[in-house]
Design a protein around this motif. Structure first.
Motif, PDB file in Angstrom:
ATOM      1  N   GLU A 112       0.584  -1.212  -0.067  1.00 56.53           N
ATOM      2  CA  GLU A 112      -0.051   0.114  -0.030  1.00 56.53           C
ATOM      3  C   GLU A 112       1.095   1.245   0.107  1.00 56.53           C
ATOM      4  O   GLU A 112       0.483   2.267   0.921  1.00 56.53           O
ATOM      5  CB  GLU A 112      -0.853  -0.043   1.121  1.00 56.53           C
ATOM      6  CG  GLU A 112      -1.893  -0.847   1.104  1.00 56.53           C
ATOM      7  CD  GLU A 112      -3.082  -0.823   2.244  1.00 56.53           C
ATOM      8  OE1 GLU A 112      -4.296  -0.728   1.991  1.00 56.53           O
ATOM      9  OE2 GLU A 112      -2.796  -0.889   3.348  1.00 56.53           O
ATOM     10  N   PRO A 114       1.817   4.462  -0.722  1.00 59.72           N
ATOM     11  CA  PRO A 114       1.174   5.887  -1.348  1.00 59.72           C
ATOM     12  C   PRO A 114       1.658   6.322  -2.757  1.00 59.72           C
ATOM     13  O   PRO A 114       2.906   6.528  -2.970  1.00 59.72           O
ATOM     14  CB  PRO A 114       1.188   7.083  -0.355  1.00 59.72           C
ATOM     15  CG  PRO A 114       1.141   6.180   0.902  1.00 59.72           C
ATOM     16  CD  PRO A 114       2.149   5.104   0.444  1.00 59.72           C
ATOM     17  N   VAL A 177      -4.111   7.398  10.785  1.00 52.66           N
ATOM     18  CA  VAL A 177      -3.589   6.466   9.521  1.00 52.66           C
ATOM     19  C   VAL A 177      -3.399   5.106  10.433  1.00 52.66           C
ATOM     20  O   VAL A 177      -3.183   5.014  11.694  1.00 52.66           O
ATOM     21  CB  VAL A 177      -2.262   6.930   8.853  1.00 52.66           C
ATOM     22  CG1 VAL A 177      -2.286   8.416   8.244  1.00 52.66           C
ATOM     23  CG2 VAL A 177      -1.141   7.294  10.073  1.00 52.66           C
ATOM     24  N   PHE A 183       2.682   5.413   5.568  1.00 52.97           N
ATOM     25  CA  PHE A 183       1.543   6.114   5.572  1.00 52.97           C
ATOM     26  C   PHE A 183       1.912   7.595   6.326  1.00 52.97           C
ATOM     27  O   PHE A 183       1.447   8.546   6.163  1.00 52.97           O
ATOM     28  CB  PHE A 183       0.370   5.566   6.256  1.00 52.97           C
ATOM     29  CG  PHE A 183      -0.392   4.572   5.100  1.00 52.97           C
ATOM     30  CD1 PHE A 183       0.370   3.662   4.400  1.00 52.97           C
ATOM     31  CD2 PHE A 183      -1.692   4.825   5.040  1.00 52.97           C
ATOM     32  CE1 PHE A 183      -0.361   2.975   3.481  1.00 52.97           C
ATOM     33  CE2 PHE A 183      -2.469   3.956   4.230  1.00 52.97           C
ATOM     34  CZ  PHE A 183      -1.974   3.004   3.277  1.00 52.97           C
ATOM     35  N   TRP A 187       1.750  11.270   5.020  1.00 60.23           N
ATOM     36  CA  TRP A 187       1.124  12.358   5.282  1.00 60.23           C
ATOM     37  C   TRP A 187       1.507  13.729   5.973  1.00 60.23           C
ATOM     38  O   TRP A 187       1.091  14.573   5.804  1.00 60.23           O
ATOM     39  CB  TRP A 187      -0.330  11.835   6.089  1.00 60.23           C
ATOM     40  CG  TRP A 187      -1.193  10.883   5.366  1.00 60.23           C
ATOM     41  CD1 TRP A 187      -1.258   9.470   5.339  1.00 60.23           C
ATOM     42  CD2 TRP A 187      -2.126  11.442   4.491  1.00 60.23           C
ATOM     43  NE1 TRP A 187      -2.335   9.051   4.278  1.00 60.23           N
ATOM     44  CE2 TRP A 187      -2.870  10.511   3.796  1.00 60.23           C
ATOM     45  CE3 TRP A 187      -2.608  12.792   3.933  1.00 60.23           C
ATOM     46  CZ2 TRP A 187      -3.845  10.429   2.738  1.00 60.23           C
ATOM     47  CZ3 TRP A 187      -3.688  12.883   3.335  1.00 60.23           C
ATOM     48  CH2 TRP A 187      -4.300  11.974   2.400  1.00 60.23           C
ATOM     49  N   SER A 241      -4.761  -0.543  -3.142  1.00 59.68           N
ATOM     50  CA  SER A 241      -4.678  -1.382  -2.070  1.00 59.68           C
ATOM     51  C   SER A 241      -5.070  -2.736  -2.307  1.00 59.68           C
ATOM     52  O   SER A 241      -6.148  -2.983  -2.910  1.00 59.68           O
ATOM     53  CB  SER A 241      -5.072  -0.768  -0.755  1.00 59.68           C
ATOM     54  OG  SER A 241      -6.473  -0.590  -0.538  1.00 59.68           O
TER      55      SER A 241
END
Length: 331
Positions: A112, A114, A177, A183, A187, A241
């Protein structure tokens, strides 16, 4: 004398009937050889849980009751990361997980990462290619979890109580998150305040204002009722994802060969069944969220990607940076 003989033969016949009845008793009514317990972060309306319920039914049927699966939704047994540890220590047997395993093995970051993959085609190519096979192998060897398929999770988007169209709109926003390093990095680089938190705590935290936003796919946003405490669904599409249904490798190796075969065949049908549910739900869930009052917001995706891509890349080890380039080359 004839009456005695008749009675004698009747007794023998009755005894034989009883013996046959006992030996012909359906195996389904016997005690199972293996009782498995699975912990889920999602609630009982989510496609993952429904698919595991189906999995339990076919496992019991095809094994003639030798394997029984008990499912527990909504983190009833443990939070997601605790469930992984409980599978590893054989306290429970199965769960659904993915990028959270990045806390154990580096390569799971790509499950996953980003702003890496563009769509489900990229995702399936990665899963079925050499990098995906390496991920599965390292899961078994380094975490003790055996993946038995994969579930498509779709695109992840940001929900909030103010529209987010550009990274500048994120400044200081407290975003929940999952406890996944990439993650937190992404962010943070985008200007938000990423806050790792167990999934079961998110709704209450949003309700109380402890966190102000969260990110997930359409299905989880809907099934968890985030529309009750979040007004805007910002279409960041920041992650394509997937996740893995897993069983502890130690638990799997305890099966005799015939049950291993049955288990893996049922797992194939589990993946097919969940995918069918996923496709059906995707057709409905966006309209349902709009009907619940959520406002869909188009965002500047290029601005999001540009602002955090260097931070994400630099957070990877040199070896994982090579994998990153390989994924981009194979797209």
């Amino acid at each position: 004398m004839k009456k005695i003989n008749s009675l004698f033969y009747k007794c023998i016949l009755y005894t034989l009937i009883c013996i046959i009845a006992i030996h012909c008793k359906p195996k389904q009514n016997q005690e199972p050889e293996f009782t498995l317990r699975a912990s889920h972060l999602v609630n009982d309306q989510h496609t993952w849980f429904k698919a595991f319920e189906y999995f339990g039914e076919i496992l019991k049927e095809r094994s003639n009751g030798r394997i029984v699966l008990q499912n527990y939704h909504s983190e009833q047994i443990a939070k997601e990361i605790e469930s992984i540890r409980m599978v590893q220590t054989e306290v429970i047997d199965m769960t659904v997980t993915g990028s959270l395993l990045n806390n154990w093995i580096e390569i799971m970051a790509f499950c996953e990462l980003p702003f890496l993959l563009r769509d489900s085609v990229d995702m399936k190519n990665l899963i079925n290619g050499p990098i995906g096979k390496r991920m599965e192998r390292e899961m078994i060897e380094k975490t003790g979890l055996r993946p038995v398929g994969y579930f498509q999770s779709g695109l992840r988007h940001l929900t909030s109580n103010k529209p987010i169209k550009h990274p500048d709109d994120l400044k200081g926003l407290i975003v929940r998150v999952p406890n996944v390093p990439s993650f937190v990095t992404a962010w943070g680089a985008l200007g938000a305040k990423p806050t790792p938190m167990a999934f079961s705590e998110v709704f209450t935290s949003l309700q109380q204002g402890t966190v102000e936003a969260q990110e997930n796919g359409f299905a989880l946003i809907k099934s968890t009722g985030f529309y009750e405490v979040q007004k805007y669904l910002n279409l960041t599409s920041h992650v394509v994802s997937w996740t893995y249904p897993v069983i502890g490798e130690k638990q799997f190796q305890k099966f005799p060969d015939d049950l291993k075969k049955i288990f893996l065949e049922c797992a194939k049908d589990l993946q097919v069944y969940e995918h069918k549910l996923y496709v059906e739900s995707q057709k409905l869930v966006q309209n349902e969220l709009k009907e619940k009052g959520m406002i869909f917001v188009e965002v500047d995706k290029d601005a999001f990607s540009e602002k955090c891509k260097d931070a994400i890349y630099n957070s990877l080890s040199p070896e994982m940076q090579k994998v990153y380039h390989q994924i981009l080359a194979d797209r």
